[in-house]
Design a protein around this motif. Structure first.
Motif, short mmCIF file in Angstrom:
data_model
loop_
_atom_site.label_atom_id
_atom_site.label_comp_id
_atom_site.label_asym_id
_atom_site.label_seq_id
_atom_site.Cartn_x
_atom_site.Cartn_y
_atom_site.Cartn_z
N GLY A 129 0.66 -1.12 0.00
CA GLY A 129 0.11 0.08 -0.07
C GLY A 129 0.82 1.30 -0.11
O GLY A 129 0.31 2.40 0.01
N VAL A 130 2.11 1.27 0.11
CA VAL A 130 2.92 2.48 0.13
C VAL A 130 4.02 2.38 -0.97
O VAL A 130 4.24 1.11 -1.72
N ALA A 131 4.80 3.36 -1.08
CA ALA A 131 5.78 3.28 -2.19
C ALA A 131 6.86 2.19 -2.15
O ALA A 131 7.40 2.01 -1.04
N GLY A 132 7.22 1.41 -3.19
CA GLY A 132 8.21 0.39 -3.27
C GLY A 132 8.33 0.22 -4.63
O GLY A 132 8.31 -1.08 -5.00
N GLY A 133 8.92 0.94 -5.66
CA GLY A 133 9.30 0.77 -6.99
C GLY A 133 10.56 -0.21 -7.02
O GLY A 133 11.60 0.14 -6.11
N VAL A 134 10.39 -0.79 -7.86
CA VAL A 134 11.70 -1.69 -8.37
C VAL A 134 11.99 -1.59 -9.96
O VAL A 134 10.86 -1.56 -10.81
N THR A 135 13.05 -1.11 -10.33
CA THR A 135 13.27 -0.58 -11.56
C THR A 135 13.91 -2.04 -12.58
O THR A 135 13.90 -1.77 -13.71
N SER A 136 14.04 -3.03 -11.92
CA SER A 136 14.43 -4.41 -12.97
C SER A 136 13.34 -5.37 -12.74
O SER A 136 12.24 -4.95 -12.23
N THR A 137 13.38 -6.44 -13.33
CA THR A 137 12.26 -7.47 -13.30
C THR A 137 12.12 -7.75 -11.78
O THR A 137 13.06 -7.84 -10.92
N ILE A 138 10.74 -7.79 -11.19
CA ILE A 138 10.54 -7.98 -10.00
C ILE A 138 10.34 -9.09 -9.62
O ILE A 138 9.41 -9.89 -10.04
N ASP A 139 11.19 -9.76 -8.77
CA ASP A 139 11.15 -11.28 -8.24
C ASP A 139 9.74 -11.70 -7.44
O ASP A 139 9.47 -10.75 -6.71
N ALA A 140 9.44 -13.03 -7.58
CA ALA A 140 8.12 -13.11 -6.70
C ALA A 140 8.60 -13.94 -5.76
O ALA A 140 7.45 -14.17 -4.78
N VAL A 141 9.52 -13.94 -5.17
CA VAL A 141 10.09 -15.03 -3.98
C VAL A 141 9.56 -14.25 -2.64
O VAL A 141 9.21 -15.16 -1.70
N ASN A 142 9.28 -12.99 -2.58
CA ASN A 142 8.58 -12.54 -1.41
C ASN A 142 7.33 -12.15 -1.60
O ASN A 142 6.75 -11.55 -0.77
N LEU A 143 6.32 -12.61 -2.73
CA LEU A 143 5.02 -12.33 -2.83
C LEU A 143 4.09 -13.16 -2.23
O LEU A 143 3.91 -14.19 -2.60
N GLU A 144 3.31 -12.51 -1.31
CA GLU A 144 2.14 -13.30 -0.76
C GLU A 144 0.98 -13.17 -1.51
O GLU A 144 0.32 -14.30 -1.85
N LYS A 145 0.75 -12.13 -2.33
CA LYS A 145 -0.27 -12.05 -3.32
C LYS A 145 0.03 -10.51 -3.97
O LYS A 145 0.52 -10.00 -3.60
N LEU A 146 -0.46 -10.77 -5.19
CA LEU A 146 -0.54 -9.48 -6.05
C LEU A 146 -1.85 -8.87 -6.42
O LEU A 146 -2.85 -9.50 -6.79
N GLU A 147 -2.18 -7.67 -5.96
CA GLU A 147 -3.43 -6.90 -5.86
C GLU A 147 -3.30 -6.03 -7.11
O GLU A 147 -2.46 -5.03 -7.33
#
Length: 818
Positions: free
Chosen positions: A201-219
């Motif tokens: 819910g807050v700023a957290g940009g990544v400028t390369s491909t974003i790995d899903a290793v820490n992803l609980e869910k994508l909204e």
């Protein structure tokens, strides 16, 4: 103004009622574990004889809110389990803690859940981020799609890019370039370009491909959402919010390795452990290393080497206070994907073709040589302090710092006709212009401080769920782009050495002639306040009213050219209505949502006088129906939306002054329309069989704008028709329990990436990409294999560009769970 006045009155009454309301209700919270000490997820906890209850999360935790003083019987149930009951007394509006230990172990619980109530494995029916308060999907008047880790694991998804293919109406348009500031992947939603710049819910940009290793869910939150999220990190089409994995109170995790086509290999780890005997302090580390060659001349000219680390620490000294400290560290060395532009001084008629599949390009050829690499770094730091002031009110403070860095080459290409290059008068393309845009010590920093106060209380017997937010966002850019054209290479000449476009050649070109430089050194502060209230008029009817006041302060600087400092104020309202004709099963909803885009500085009007621009605005009206039927086995959303963008700047014409200066004359009266329909479906028709699917249609066009594009579909609007589906079967019982298969894919219709009077129309053809997976999920091991692009489809993505996509690939994985 009447609407804002009423909203302000509601907010004032709500604040005035805080003290009294806080004493009226309490809560019952606790943790449910299995016989072997693991958290019991998806177990129902309720108050006997009453409609109040909750479902445990992945840490086995539950909270039953708004419980009036009195004596109750708490019942723990799940299909296939023996119910457990315990008496409890709530008094003085206080919180009561109550923990349960089931007689079943984790594997037995998993079996009964698969065969029982939690059969719709891919459904996520609640979010705390979409409206910055806990709301079930049926209560939420806004449309959003959720892609959970269960589906990502089954599909062997390793990145956010791959995860978006499960979100209805979302299409990847541009792969990550890794450049500081704007290098992340771009997608299309509802006719507008969006990117993933938000985390929890807050700023957290990544400028390369974003790995899903820490992803609980994508909204994937649909539509203009500036009221709660502002405009700097969102678009009119919506936003992508990454919800991350959290620490929990036991030791556990998994380690996995994977390998496959095009030199792909990967190692990942997820380790969690409590750090003290009381288990109030826990640490979790997610990390991954990934390497893959480019499918075009694999291993010779293109590769991506990525490292992702995500440590997180959670401290819960009391049941009222929780402190989370998180970080994301991304490091990438890569060669940019082969982006093909259409020469801006050319016409499609001069090409002799108007579709990407007709271009005289070798799909498997890389038109560059070695050494054109770029180093990219993204470092995000997060702090969250959540304090439960009372059973009815909670304070949450967020502190974020997001930094990106890049240095290195960025090769790209132009298709230019022989006519434009002066090689003849007959339509055709026989050359490829090869160019570079590098970055040098380029940095962008984002800082955000956000304070939320959440309340859940009653006024006059009516339930109010309120969030009051204060927000500060700073964007600080110090980016240096430089580059230019390197050479022109012939196409389809046998034996031609395309490796001559390499690091040595580029450096020699810059040494002989200084490259063009394009700095970006802007600094922007945004100060915001917002309030939102969901008011339950009855147990079936609720209304939402929200408003944001946003003060935009651009300090000026350079955005390729000097930009003077300026300030703007914008007000963004939001309204919603939900009626449930069948309680907790059918929801009819409607919403009005708003967003804006700050336009810089001043422009010249027809009298050659400067005028100060207003914020560009987008307004959405939307309505539809949501279902949670058949005992939770069917979840669906059908919606229709209409987005109108106003105050669009448009160029009228240019004039030349006596001293030969060229002046652009503009007006701010253009508009853009985007409307369409979306369908999403998650179902469990038979034991072990799960389905997800989505369909989206979007109609977009420019209205009252520059005649070059007026009445045409924007070249950034993506394909008008999109569809996705996935069918999964997992054996629920017997000797092969945990063995499963999955099959699905995506369809996209023709995409016009060039659509103007001056240049014509250029199209990326429609495509259907099919994928499949097979897996065997055991208590301590998981074996899996996937095939992406099963039919070896040749297809392209892009907007204003086209980029060939990977052909068939096979990847296998082995994971050990502990």
């Amino acid at each position: 103004m009447n609407t804002l006045h009423h909203l302000g009155l509601i907010s004032t009454l709500s604040v005035c009622a805080l003290s009294a309301s806080a004493q009226q209700t309490g809560s019952i919270r606790g943790t449910i574990t299995t016989a072997d000490g693991r958290p019991a997820e998806a177990v129902t906890v309720g108050l006997k004889g009453r409609g109040q209850g909750a479902i445990t999360n992945n840490q086995g935790q539950f909270v039953i809110e708004r419980v009036r003083d009195g004596q109750y019987t708490v019942v723990v149930t799940a299909v296939g389990l023996k119910s457990e009951e315990r008496a409890v007394t709530v008094s003085g509006g206080q919180s009561v803690s109550l923990d349960f230990t089931l007689t079943e172990n984790a594997e037995q619980l998993r079996e009964v859940v698969v065969n029982g109530a939690r059969v719709n494995r891919f459904a996520r029916k609640e979010s705390i981020d979409v409206n910055k308060m806990p709301l079930s999907n049926l209560e939420n008047p806004q449309v959003y799609a959720t892609v959970g880790k269960e589906l990502l694991t089954e599909q062997l998804v390793f990145s956010v890019d791959e995860a978006t293919r499960n979100a209805p109406g979302v299409q990847k348009m541009w792969e990550a370039t890794g450049r500081s500031g704007d290098g992340g992947s771009f997608y299309a939603s509802r006719g507008f370009v969006v990117s993933s710049q938000l985390r929890n819910g807050v700023a957290g940009g990544v400028t390369s491909t974003i790995d899903a290793v820490n992803l609980e869910k994508l909204e994937v939150i649909k539509g203009p959402s500036a009221t709660l999220y502002g405009s700097a990190l969102t678009s009119y089409g919506g936003l992508l919010n990454r919800v991350t994995k959290k620490p929990y109170d036991r030791f556990g995790g998994e380690a996995a390795v994977a390998a496959g086509s095009y030199g792909f290999h990967r190692a990942s780890v997820d380790v969690n452990t409590p750090l003290n005997a009381a288990k109030t302090l826990a640490f979790r580390l997610n990390g991954a290393y990934t390497y893959e060659d480019n499918f075009q001349n694999a291993g010779y000219t293109g590769f991506a080497k990525d490292v992702a680390l995500a440590p997180s620490l959670q401290f819960q000294p009391t049941d009222r206070l929780t402190i989370n400290l998180d970080a994301e560290v991304y490091r990438s060395t890569n060669v940019g994907k082969q982006l093909i532009y259409l020469y801006f001084l050319d016409k499609v008629d001069n090409f002799g073709f108007s579709r990407a599949d007709q271009a005289p390009l070798d799909y498997r050829q890389s038109y560059q040589g070695p050494g054109l690499t770029q180093d990219s770094r993204s470092t995000n730091l997060f702090g969250q302090v959540r304090y439960r002031i009372s059973p009815s009110f909670t304070s949450t403070t967020y502190l974020t710092s997001s930094r990106s860095y890049s240095e290195g080459n960025g090769p790209y290409f132009y298709l230019a006709s022989d006519i434009a290059l002066g090689k003849g008068t007959t339509p055709g393309v026989s050359s490829l212009i090869r160019a570079d845009q590098s970055t040098q010590d380029s940095r962008r920093q984002t800082y955000q401080v956000q304070q939320l106060f959440n309340g859940d209380f009653q006024i006059g017997g009516l339930r109010n769920r309120v969030v009051l937010g204060l927000d500060f966002l700073r964007l600080d850019s110090d980016i240096e782009f430089f580059g230019g054209t390197i050479d022109t290479a012939p196409l389809n000449v046998p034996g031609y050495n395309y490796r001559t476009f390499n690091k040595s050649t580029v450096d020699a070109t810059y040494a002989a002639q200084a490259p063009g430089r394009y700095p970006v050194t802007t600094k922007i502060n945004t100060y915001s306040a917002f309030v939102s209230d969901v008011l339950n008029l009855t147990d079936k009817l609720s209304v939402l009213a929200a408003v944001r006041v946003d003060r935009y302060d651009n300090k000026g600087g350079i955005l390729y050219f000097p930009v003077p400092a300026y300030k703007q104020t914008a007000v963004s309202p939001k309204f919603g209505l939900v009626y449930q004709p069948v309680k907790d099963r059918v929801s009819l909803f409607a919403n009005y949502q708003n967003s804006f885009n700050n336009q810089n500085s001043s422009y010249l009007n027809t009298e050659l006088q400067p005028f100060v621009t207003k914020p560009e605005r987008a307004n959405q009206l939307e309505g539809g129906v949501k279902l949670d039927a058949a005992g939770g086995r069917l979840s669906a959303t059908v919606s229709y939306y209409d987005i109108r963008v106003q105050n669009v700047l448009r160029t009228l014409y240019t004039v030349t002054t006596a001293d030969s200066a060229t002046l652009t004359i503009s007006a701010q009266d253009g508009t853009q329309w985007s409307r369409g329909t979306e369908l999403s479906l998650t179902a469990n028709p038979l034991p072990g069989l799960n389905l997800i699917g989505g369909f989206a249609y979007n109609y977009s066009k420019f209205v009252n704008t520059n005649e070059n594009v007026n009445g045409r579909r924007p070249n950034t609007a993506s394909s008008p028709y999109l569809a996705n589906f996935w069918v999964s079967y997992r054996q629920p019982e017997g000797p092969l329990k945990g063995l499963g298969l999955g099959f699905g894919g995506n369809y996209a219709s023709d995409n016009k990436i060039l659509n103007s009077v001056s240049q014509g129309v250029f199209t990326l053809p429609s495509y259907t990409v099919l994928n499949a997976s097979a897996f065997y999920d055991l208590p301590h091991y998981r074996f899996a294999v996937k095939v992406d692009n099963l039919t070896n489809e040749r297809y392209w993505i892009g907007y204003t560009t086209f980029n060939a996509q990977k052909l068939r690939s096979i990847i296998g994985s082995v994971a050990y769970k502990f």
